[in-house]
Design a protein around this motif. Structure first.
Motif, PDB file in Angstrom:
ATOM      1  N   ASP A 120      44.531  34.384  31.106  1.00 18.07           N
ATOM      2  CA  ASP A 120      45.301  35.570  30.718  1.00 18.07           C
ATOM      3  C   ASP A 120      44.385  36.751  30.410  1.00 18.07           C
ATOM      4  OD1 ASP A 120      47.681  34.185  31.006  1.00 18.07           O
ATOM      5  OD2 ASP A 120      47.770  33.599  28.893  1.00 18.07           O
ATOM      6  N   THR A 121      43.283  36.479  29.702  1.00 15.37           N
ATOM      7  CA  THR A 121      42.339  37.544  29.375  1.00 15.37           C
ATOM      8  C   THR A 121      41.751  38.144  30.643  1.00 15.37           C
ATOM      9  OG1 THR A 121      41.777  36.503  27.264  1.00 15.37           O
ATOM     10  CG2 THR A 121      40.191  38.085  28.164  1.00 15.37           C
ATOM     11  N   TYR A 122      41.383  37.266  31.587  1.00 14.01           N
ATOM     12  CA  TYR A 122      40.816  37.748  32.850  1.00 14.01           C
ATOM     13  C   TYR A 122      41.833  38.575  33.633  1.00 14.01           C
ATOM     14  CZ  TYR A 122      39.796  37.546  37.838  1.00 14.01           C
ATOM     15  OH  TYR A 122      39.626  37.869  39.145  1.00 14.01           O
ATOM     16  N   ALA A 152      35.494  35.304  29.336  1.00 17.89           N
ATOM     17  CA  ALA A 152      36.565  34.457  29.876  1.00 17.89           C
ATOM     18  C   ALA A 152      36.245  34.032  31.298  1.00 17.89           C
ATOM     19  CB  ALA A 152      37.896  35.208  29.824  1.00 17.89           C
ATOM     20  N   ALA A 160      44.339  30.727  28.003  1.00 22.23           N
ATOM     21  CA  ALA A 160      44.103  32.009  27.342  1.00 22.23           C
ATOM     22  C   ALA A 160      43.014  32.798  28.063  1.00 22.23           C
ATOM     23  CB  ALA A 160      43.719  31.791  25.881  1.00 22.23           C
ATOM     24  N   ASP A 161      42.013  32.095  28.590  1.00 25.24           N
ATOM     25  CA  ASP A 161      40.957  32.779  29.348  1.00 25.24           C
ATOM     26  C   ASP A 161      41.496  33.341  30.658  1.00 25.24           C
ATOM     27  OD1 ASP A 161      38.860  32.433  27.526  1.00 25.24           O
ATOM     28  OD2 ASP A 161      38.467  30.406  28.251  1.00 25.24           O
ATOM     29  N   ALA A 180      35.067  40.469  26.218  1.00 29.99           N
ATOM     30  CA  ALA A 180      35.970  39.319  26.285  1.00 29.99           C
ATOM     31  C   ALA A 180      36.316  38.937  27.709  1.00 29.99           C
ATOM     32  CB  ALA A 180      37.244  39.625  25.499  1.00 29.99           C
ATOM     33  N   VAL A 181      36.506  39.910  28.592  1.00 32.10           N
ATOM     34  CA  VAL A 181      36.895  39.606  29.969  1.00 32.10           C
ATOM     35  C   VAL A 181      35.771  38.867  30.684  1.00 32.10           C
ATOM     36  CG1 VAL A 181      37.649  40.575  32.163  1.00 32.10           C
ATOM     37  CG2 VAL A 181      38.409  41.613  30.021  1.00 32.10           C
ATOM     38  N   ALA A 184      44.439  40.205  32.585  1.00 30.15           N
ATOM     39  CA  ALA A 184      44.788  41.454  31.921  1.00 30.15           C
ATOM     40  C   ALA A 184      43.653  42.475  31.978  1.00 30.15           C
ATOM     41  CB  ALA A 184      45.167  41.185  30.466  1.00 30.15           C
ATOM     42  N   GLY A 185      42.398  42.010  32.025  1.00 28.58           N
ATOM     43  CA  GLY A 185      41.284  42.937  31.913  1.00 28.58           C
ATOM     44  C   GLY A 185      40.471  43.149  33.158  1.00 28.58           C
ATOM     45  N   ARG A 186      40.762  42.408  34.224  1.00 30.70           N
ATOM     46  CA  ARG A 186      39.956  42.548  35.439  1.00 30.70           C
ATOM     47  C   ARG A 186      40.173  43.907  36.094  1.00 30.70           C
ATOM     48  NH1 ARG A 186      43.414  38.801  39.736  1.00 30.70           N
ATOM     49  NH2 ARG A 186      45.412  39.849  39.376  1.00 30.70           N
TER      50      ARG A 186
END
Length: 428
Positions: free
Chosen positions: A77-79, A125, A74-75, A121-122, A81-83
């Motif tokens: 994916d968060t990275y 993560a 999940a981390d 959150a990014v 999607a948000g990087r």
């Protein structure tokens, strides 16, 4: 405890690469292949990995990922999607793609600035992923690079050794060959589907008739085929019904289907005739033009209504499945046809017409073998199953007959194309 010998290390390397090849060879979907490649290299070559396959215009197309700890996916994916791609990262990526050589980053700054990682959150993560070094390996095949395999080490895992870099390059080479094939396969599939859908036009509206058509392409692991249907209003007021299946799959089958469909409707409209003589003329065209097309087809002609509302149906089959008749009282009958030669065989033989009378409320159904040979069952078994599936559908609108039939016979899809054409005589 002594480490593995050189011979043992080489044996392990060969076994690993063979596993990469074997695991990817069966895949035809780019996303599935990228996902599996990422999982194959973790944790052998990295703590976590991403596979980026660029789209045709150079923009990121697909990104797959894997982590040795499922709890940290999940981390990842968060990275992802948000990087925000930093200039430094872009340089490394561009260098790998242009040079065709791996780029090794022996140190990854854990505290990237806001230009790369947004707060919140990014960044959290990224902190939990704890990257320490990375290796970018280009994915290239047939002389061009189209993606990157990114291998990331976390925590106190050391940067990649020269031996690991060589192993990663070979794994990426094998993966790239499969990914390139799936990309080409996907393009061909999209072209074939687009071509076929553009030709399968809505049926004409005819007074006193309900005409419904359905086309369902094969599942994701098989190329679209050459199934087609057609319904044509003829100059004398009759309605021509056609269904067929060109041998083969892919763009070639779809293109051959387009030629054959055009020949049938043109010849039938220009010179309305019996179905058998129409098929004879189509055969002469295929033979004279040396198209090389081989296909099954069924041509049916539904005449204008008589005084009592009944309509004569005449049909001729070029090796195709027979029509089915569904009566309002739920009786289902297979309208038997002699097994006559396929279109394009160039074998001289006389074709024959079959005939029956449809009553108001009757529905005649034409299908291709994708609806009969489900699960590779034989034709007789498949036809019997089709008859059972049609029971209880008498009297329903033609659209409902098609939809319920597909739901009953192929609820989970099929490995072959399906075309169906249903015509219902409206009650007086």
């Amino acid at each position: 405890m002594p480490g593995p010998t050189a011979e043992q290390a080489e044996h392990d390397r060969v076994r690993f690469l063979a596993g990469v090849t074997d695991s990817l060879a069966e895949l035809l979907d780019t996303g599935a292949a990228a996902d599996r490649l990422a999982r194959l290299v973790v944790p052998r070559l990295a703590d976590w990995a991403t596979v980026t396959v660029l789209a045709g215009d150079g923009a990121p197309g697909r990104t797959a990922r894997a982590h040795r700890d499922p709890g940290l996916l999940a981390d990842v994916d968060t990275y992802l999607a948000g990087r925000v791609t930093a200039p430094r990262d872009q340089v490394a990526l561009t260098t790998a793609l242009r040079s065709g050589e791996p780029v090794r980053l022996d140190r990854v700054d854990p505290d990237l600035g806001p230009e790369s990682l947004p707060e919140g959150a990014v960044r959290e993560a990224w902190r939990r992923l704890d990257p320490s070094s990375s290796l970018l390996v280009p994915l290239q095949a047939r002389g061009s690079a189209f993606g990157v395999l990114s291998l990331v080490c976390s925590g106190d895992r050391p940067p990649h050794t020269p031996e690991e870099v060589d192993l990663a390059m070979e794994a990426a080479r094998r993966g790239a060959l499969v990914l390139d094939n799936t990309r080409r396969y996907g393009r061909q599939l999209r072209v074939a589907e687009t071509l076929q859908h553009s030709l399968l036009t809505p049926p004409p509206e005819r007074e006193g008739l309900e005409i419904a058509v359905r086309y369902r392409p094969a599942g994701s692991h098989a190329l679209v085929g050459g199934d087609w249907y057609d319904a044509v209003a003829q100059p004398d007021g009759a309605t021509l019904l056609v269904i067929g299946d060109v041998t083969g799959h892919g763009v070639e089958a779809a293109a051959a289907m387009a030629q054959l469909r055009s020949a049938v409707r043109t010849l039938a409209y220009d010179s309305p005739d019996s179905p058998a003589r129409t098929l004879d003329r189509v055969d002469r065209v295929l033979s004279g033009l040396h198209t090389g097309t081989l296909a099954t087809a069924l041509v049916a002609r539904l005449e204008l209504p008589a005084a009592d509302g009944g309509r004569r149906l005449r049909w001729s089959s070029a090796g195709h499945l027979p029509p089915l008749l569904v009566a309002p009282d739920a009786a289902v009958r297979v309208l038997s046809s002699p097994a006559e030669r396929l279109l394009g065989t160039q074998e001289p033989a006389r074709r024959s017409d079959q005939e029956t009378v449809l009553r108001p409320g009757d529905t005649v159904l034409l299908v291709t073998d994708g609806l009969v040979e489900v699960g590779r069952q034989d034709v007789d078994t498949g036809m019997a199953r089709l008859v059972e599936a049609l029971r209880g559908l008498g009297g329903l609108p033609a659209d409902a007959v098609c939809d319920r039939l597909l739901t009953r016979v192929v609820p989970d899809g099929t490995d072959d194309d399906i075309a169906a054409l249903a015509v219902r005589l409206l009650p007086a």
